[in-house]
Design a protein around this motif. Sequence first.
Motif, mmCIF file in Angstrom:
data_model
loop_
_atom_site.group_PDB
_atom_site.id
_atom_site.type_symbol
_atom_site.label_atom_id
_atom_site.label_comp_id
_atom_site.label_asym_id
_atom_site.label_seq_id
_atom_site.Cartn_x
_atom_site.Cartn_y
_atom_site.Cartn_z
ATOM 1 N N ARG A 233 0.825 -1.224 0.000
ATOM 2 C CA ARG A 233 0.000 0.000 0.000
ATOM 3 C C ARG A 233 0.852 1.264 0.000
ATOM 4 O O ARG A 233 0.557 2.218 -0.737
ATOM 5 C CB ARG A 233 -0.963 -0.010 1.193
ATOM 6 N N PHE A 234 1.940 1.296 0.787
ATOM 7 C CA PHE A 234 2.746 2.520 0.817
ATOM 8 C C PHE A 234 3.457 2.740 -0.517
ATOM 9 O O PHE A 234 3.567 3.866 -0.990
ATOM 10 C CB PHE A 234 3.764 2.470 1.962
ATOM 11 N N THR A 235 3.940 1.643 -1.101
ATOM 12 C CA THR A 235 4.620 1.764 -2.399
ATOM 13 C C THR A 235 3.646 2.296 -3.443
ATOM 14 O O THR A 235 4.012 3.155 -4.257
ATOM 15 C CB THR A 235 5.180 0.390 -2.824
ATOM 16 N N LEU A 236 2.410 1.810 -3.382
ATOM 17 C CA LEU A 236 1.410 2.270 -4.355
ATOM 18 C C LEU A 236 1.111 3.761 -4.155
ATOM 19 O O LEU A 236 1.158 4.555 -5.104
ATOM 20 C CB LEU A 236 0.122 1.444 -4.195
ATOM 21 N N PHE A 237 0.838 4.160 -2.888
ATOM 22 C CA PHE A 237 0.538 5.581 -2.623
ATOM 23 C C PHE A 237 1.722 6.462 -3.006
ATOM 24 O O PHE A 237 1.572 7.536 -3.555
ATOM 25 C CB PHE A 237 0.210 5.811 -1.145
ATOM 26 N N ARG A 238 2.892 5.955 -2.699
ATOM 27 C CA ARG A 238 4.098 6.733 -2.984
ATOM 28 C C ARG A 238 4.267 6.912 -4.495
ATOM 29 O O ARG A 238 4.644 7.975 -4.967
ATOM 30 C CB ARG A 238 5.284 5.976 -2.394
ATOM 31 N N ARG A 239 3.959 5.849 -5.229
ATOM 32 C CA ARG A 239 4.100 5.935 -6.682
ATOM 33 C C ARG A 239 3.075 6.911 -7.253
ATOM 34 O O ARG A 239 3.398 7.741 -8.102
ATOM 35 C CB ARG A 239 3.924 4.537 -7.285
ATOM 36 N N LEU A 240 1.842 6.814 -6.760
ATOM 37 C CA LEU A 240 0.801 7.731 -7.248
ATOM 38 C C LEU A 240 1.167 9.174 -6.912
ATOM 39 O O LEU A 240 1.022 10.087 -7.728
ATOM 40 C CB LEU A 240 -0.560 7.381 -6.616
ATOM 41 N N PHE A 241 1.651 9.356 -5.686
ATOM 42 C CA PHE A 241 2.042 10.704 -5.261
ATOM 43 C C PHE A 241 3.216 11.207 -6.109
ATOM 44 O O PHE A 241 3.262 12.377 -6.510
ATOM 45 C CB PHE A 241 2.413 10.665 -3.777
ATOM 46 N N CYS B 185 10.538 -0.976 3.287
ATOM 47 C CA CYS B 185 10.713 -2.115 4.192
ATOM 48 C C CYS B 185 9.405 -2.464 4.911
ATOM 49 O O CYS B 185 9.196 -3.618 5.289
ATOM 50 C CB CYS B 185 11.835 -1.836 5.182
ATOM 51 N N ILE B 186 8.520 -1.478 5.090
ATOM 52 C CA ILE B 186 7.226 -1.783 5.724
ATOM 53 C C ILE B 186 6.433 -2.716 4.811
ATOM 54 O O ILE B 186 5.934 -3.763 5.241
ATOM 55 C CB ILE B 186 6.397 -0.492 5.969
ATOM 56 N N ASP B 187 6.345 -2.320 3.538
ATOM 57 C CA ASP B 187 5.586 -3.143 2.591
ATOM 58 C C ASP B 187 6.221 -4.526 2.453
ATOM 59 O O ASP B 187 5.512 -5.533 2.387
ATOM 60 C CB ASP B 187 5.547 -2.454 1.217
ATOM 61 N N ALA B 188 7.566 -4.548 2.411
ATOM 62 C CA ALA B 188 8.246 -5.835 2.235
ATOM 63 C C ALA B 188 7.940 -6.753 3.416
ATOM 64 O O ALA B 188 7.600 -7.932 3.230
ATOM 65 C CB ALA B 188 9.749 -5.605 2.112
ATOM 66 N N CYS B 189 8.024 -6.218 4.618
ATOM 67 C CA CYS B 189 7.815 -7.054 5.803
ATOM 68 C C CYS B 189 6.335 -7.438 5.946
ATOM 69 O O CYS B 189 6.018 -8.571 6.337
ATOM 70 C CB CYS B 189 8.318 -6.331 7.043
ATOM 71 N N ASP B 190 5.449 -6.496 5.628
ATOM 72 C CA ASP B 190 4.011 -6.820 5.691
ATOM 73 C C ASP B 190 3.682 -7.995 4.771
ATOM 74 O O ASP B 190 2.884 -8.875 5.119
ATOM 75 C CB ASP B 190 3.163 -5.595 5.284
ATOM 76 N N GLU B 191 4.312 -7.989 3.595
ATOM 77 C CA GLU B 191 4.080 -9.076 2.633
ATOM 78 C C GLU B 191 4.542 -10.417 3.239
ATOM 79 O O GLU B 191 3.856 -11.435 3.136
ATOM 80 C CB GLU B 191 4.867 -8.767 1.349
ATOM 81 N N VAL B 192 5.712 -10.354 3.901
ATOM 82 C CA VAL B 192 6.241 -11.566 4.536
ATOM 83 C C VAL B 192 5.314 -12.018 5.671
ATOM 84 O O VAL B 192 4.980 -13.206 5.798
ATOM 85 C CB VAL B 192 7.674 -11.312 5.075
#
Length: 465
Positions: free
Chosen positions: A32-40, A290-297
């Motif tokens: 989610r953060f990677t997506l928001f960051r990309r959109l932003f 790293c938040i998104d990566a760890c959340d996925e794990v």
Amino acid sequence: MLTSKQPNLESLTSINADGSRYFLHPADVRGRFTLFRRLFGVLLLAIYVLLPWIPIGGHPAVFLDLASRRFHFFGLTFLAQDLWIGFFLLTGLGFSLFYVTALFGRLWCGWACPYTVFLEHLYRRIERIVDGDSTARRRLADASWTSAKVVRRIVKHGLYILVSLLIAHVFLSYFVSLTRLYEFMKQSPRHHVGVFGVMLFLTGCLYFSFAWFREQFCIILCPYGRIQSALTDDDTVIIGYDRNRGEPRGKKSDPDAGDCIACSRCVHVCPTGIDIRNGLQLECIGCAGCIDACDEVMDKVGRPRGLIRYDSLNGLEQKRRRIWRPRVALYTGLLALGATVMGLFLSGLHSATMEIVRMPGQPYYFAENLIRNQYRVHLVTKRHEETSFTFEVAGLPEGAIVTGLDDLVLTAEKESVQTFIVQVPAAHFKGTFSIELTSTVGPSGEKLVDRIDFLGPSPYLLSNP
Ligand code: SF4
Ligand code: SF4
């Protein structure tokens, strides 16, 4: 494969022991953060590119017209003499950054800094498309020079140079306007060597920074990264690892292990090559990868998300979280003060400026019982249409005569200098006094006021010649 170096707190991952560069190849990450960051990031890129295209009040939304020393911001025009307002603008931006940092750490760096936006959302995207994922990139980097590798390198660096050229042109359009930039582009560089040189220099800097220097700018050069530890405290929301929950690291099947399964996924995605499990470090730009990566794990191993998360150091230690604290109150006060002062000054800005100066030479002339002072009135209009000016002089003693001060009309964004003379009979001169010139700007009726002294001989000398 991937980051073969293990990050530590003693040295930079991206610099080898012998001082040579260790090129990082951060892994792809989704979430989610990677997506928001990309959109932003896309939104910010659109803003950077479109600002010189959007006309407001007859000018681009942001146009720093250095040639005529006029600066246009969203319909407001500032002249060189208005630039002191820039002090409030810069300090306001500085305090805003302090404020955001005190509350949310390096949110600016990871989400909004143009350097990160260009690197993450343009150059790394190109690299990902041409060279593949991080494993493929590292393999290609380590491979010997084959024709396939040469072709990939030519394509990638060709695209880097093309994007750098585009950014340099967009940057220049903020200073010379799109119309003039287009004219320059149609002419030979010989006709505008300076601008062409700036464009080449910028392109070179951008290419060097984003093709090679990359995260080193944030780690080594950027002063903001250096001062962040002075701006944050244990209540600042940062990106951190929940040590109490994660340690001791171990396999999922190990009943004595914490939630961290030591997969190193958070390390592999980090664009600055650090291990966030070692605690907050200067290199962390707050990108949330790293938040998104760890959340996925955590999703995969069926454990709750948030082992790495946005939280304060106190929050990560299960202590009380505080948002409102003395430094935040101080930054809020300073920000409010700066915004109020700037708002007051901006509301007092006129659509024209007027300044009276004394003519060079003698300060006054005295002849035939008349004292004469000569002045120049300098008028500049910031309006985009014809503007009329009428004048009125106040503060004159009896018998005074003003000559040369004619009402005038200025065409769009022009300036004028008029010379005028004030004559005062010696009998009515009682010493230096101030005259006030008021110009009424038509059709708005705005009043421009300036004052200047009327000088003459000592009244004692006048009465005892
Ligand atoms: S991604 Fe999460 S589980 Fe994997 S090493 Fe990092 S903190 Fe541990
Ligand atoms: S530690 Fe996490 S938030 Fe910080 S730069 Fe690395 S991936 Fe981004």
